[in-house]
Design a protein around this motif. Sequence first.
Motif, mmCIF file in Angstrom:
data_model
loop_
_atom_site.group_PDB
_atom_site.id
_atom_site.type_symbol
_atom_site.label_atom_id
_atom_site.label_comp_id
_atom_site.label_asym_id
_atom_site.label_seq_id
_atom_site.Cartn_x
_atom_site.Cartn_y
_atom_site.Cartn_z
ATOM 1 N N VAL A 1 0.806 -1.271 0.098
ATOM 2 C CA VAL A 1 -0.083 0.077 0.026
ATOM 3 C C VAL A 1 0.848 1.230 0.038
ATOM 4 O O VAL A 1 0.526 2.200 -0.915
ATOM 5 C CB VAL A 1 -0.953 -0.219 1.240
ATOM 6 N N SER A 2 1.812 1.276 0.818
ATOM 7 C CA SER A 2 2.886 2.323 0.765
ATOM 8 C C SER A 2 3.393 2.709 -0.386
ATOM 9 O O SER A 2 3.651 3.680 -1.212
ATOM 10 C CB SER A 2 3.898 2.360 1.893
ATOM 11 N N ARG A 3 3.853 1.501 -1.308
ATOM 12 C CA ARG A 3 4.533 1.469 -2.547
ATOM 13 C C ARG A 3 3.594 2.183 -3.660
ATOM 14 O O ARG A 3 3.729 3.228 -4.388
ATOM 15 C CB ARG A 3 5.122 0.205 -2.787
ATOM 16 N N ARG A 4 2.360 1.490 -3.813
ATOM 17 C CA ARG A 4 1.559 1.765 -4.807
ATOM 18 C C ARG A 4 0.634 2.984 -4.299
ATOM 19 O O ARG A 4 0.343 3.897 -5.247
ATOM 20 C CB ARG A 4 0.693 0.583 -5.322
ATOM 21 N N ALA A 5 -0.027 2.984 -3.329
ATOM 22 C CA ALA A 5 -0.944 4.080 -2.917
ATOM 23 C C ALA A 5 -0.210 5.431 -2.562
ATOM 24 O O ALA A 5 -0.628 6.398 -3.210
ATOM 25 C CB ALA A 5 -1.879 3.846 -1.881
ATOM 26 N N GLY A 6 0.945 5.186 -2.205
ATOM 27 C CA GLY A 6 1.847 6.506 -1.895
ATOM 28 C C GLY A 6 2.310 7.070 -2.944
ATOM 29 O O GLY A 6 2.475 8.398 -3.207
ATOM 30 N N THR A 7 2.812 6.221 -3.926
ATOM 31 C CA THR A 7 3.083 6.666 -5.276
ATOM 32 C C THR A 7 2.095 7.713 -5.995
ATOM 33 O O THR A 7 2.371 8.676 -6.513
ATOM 34 C CB THR A 7 3.752 5.765 -6.261
ATOM 35 N N THR A 8 0.823 6.841 -6.037
ATOM 36 C CA THR A 8 -0.452 7.707 -6.713
ATOM 37 C C THR A 8 -0.590 8.945 -5.956
ATOM 38 O O THR A 8 -0.993 9.942 -6.529
ATOM 39 C CB THR A 8 -1.215 6.792 -7.025
ATOM 40 N N ALA A 9 -0.587 8.797 -4.803
ATOM 41 C CA ALA A 9 -0.834 10.141 -3.938
ATOM 42 C C ALA A 9 0.058 11.140 -4.088
ATOM 43 O O ALA A 9 -0.063 12.228 -4.040
ATOM 44 C CB ALA A 9 -1.128 9.658 -2.326
ATOM 45 N N LEU A 10 1.338 10.645 -4.178
ATOM 46 C CA LEU A 10 2.571 11.787 -4.401
ATOM 47 C C LEU A 10 2.130 12.431 -5.709
ATOM 48 O O LEU A 10 2.232 13.843 -5.919
ATOM 49 C CB LEU A 10 3.859 11.084 -4.433
ATOM 50 N N ALA A 11 1.884 11.566 -6.661
ATOM 51 C CA ALA A 11 1.385 12.024 -8.271
ATOM 52 C C ALA A 11 -0.004 13.260 -8.211
ATOM 53 O O ALA A 11 0.139 14.091 -8.611
ATOM 54 C CB ALA A 11 1.131 10.991 -9.242
ATOM 55 N N MET A 12 -0.620 12.598 -7.119
ATOM 56 C CA MET A 12 -2.029 13.386 -6.786
ATOM 57 C C MET A 12 -1.488 15.027 -6.552
ATOM 58 O O MET A 12 -2.201 15.745 -6.405
ATOM 59 C CB MET A 12 -2.900 12.910 -6.085
ATOM 60 N N GLY A 13 -0.438 15.118 -5.616
ATOM 61 C CA GLY A 13 0.079 16.166 -5.029
ATOM 62 C C GLY A 13 0.910 17.104 -6.086
ATOM 63 O O GLY A 13 0.697 18.323 -5.920
ATOM 64 N N LEU A 14 1.725 16.307 -6.798
ATOM 65 C CA LEU A 14 2.696 17.088 -7.781
ATOM 66 C C LEU A 14 1.921 17.747 -8.957
ATOM 67 O O LEU A 14 2.117 18.732 -9.459
ATOM 68 C CB LEU A 14 3.455 16.203 -8.164
ATOM 69 N N LEU A 15 0.797 17.262 -9.415
ATOM 70 C CA LEU A 15 -0.065 17.517 -10.498
ATOM 71 C C LEU A 15 -0.912 19.058 -10.202
ATOM 72 O O LEU A 15 -0.542 19.838 -11.125
ATOM 73 C CB LEU A 15 -1.147 16.527 -10.893
ATOM 74 N N PRO A 16 -1.377 19.210 -9.047
ATOM 75 C CA PRO A 16 -1.767 20.743 -8.973
ATOM 76 C C PRO A 16 -0.724 21.626 -8.809
ATOM 77 O O PRO A 16 -0.913 22.755 -9.149
ATOM 78 C CB PRO A 16 -2.620 20.452 -7.598
ATOM 79 N N ILE A 17 0.475 21.306 -8.265
ATOM 80 C CA ILE A 17 1.522 22.286 -8.015
ATOM 81 C C ILE A 17 2.045 22.558 -9.382
ATOM 82 O O ILE A 17 2.257 23.837 -9.873
ATOM 83 C CB ILE A 17 2.736 21.671 -7.305
ATOM 84 N N ALA A 18 2.225 21.519 -10.217
ATOM 85 C CA ALA A 18 2.360 21.821 -11.637
ATOM 86 C C ALA A 18 1.652 22.502 -12.504
ATOM 87 O O ALA A 18 1.932 23.543 -13.262
ATOM 88 C CB ALA A 18 2.909 20.482 -12.492
#
Length: 108
Positions: A46-63
């Motif tokens: 969960v940390s690997r998969r859900a964490g990675t997609t959650a990080l992408a969810m945070g980086l997209l609005p910043i971009a």
Amino acid sequence: MVDFDLVMGAFWICGGVVILVPATLIARGRADLHVHYDERVDPAYVSRRAGTTALAMGLLPIAYGCFQIVYGYNTYAFGGLLLSLFVLSSLTKRFAQGWGASESTSID
């Protein structure tokens, strides 16, 4: 007056930072912080998969916020952001529930 694109860009950057805080914790091994975490699933998965997609969810609005500050509002970029956030939200929910995790099955 303050430019609308500057204000909205700053809003999206702040929103992305707010998303990145729990996403970073989840990606670093705190899978139990995810709302949809199922305790039967391996927390490392969960940390690997859900964490990675959650990080992408945070980086997209910043971009997108940086894009809006520099170039202004774009309908297609905004639609792409919303669609991406929807898809990533669904993926992180499924990963937290164990979707795609390989379970060892043995025949006795």
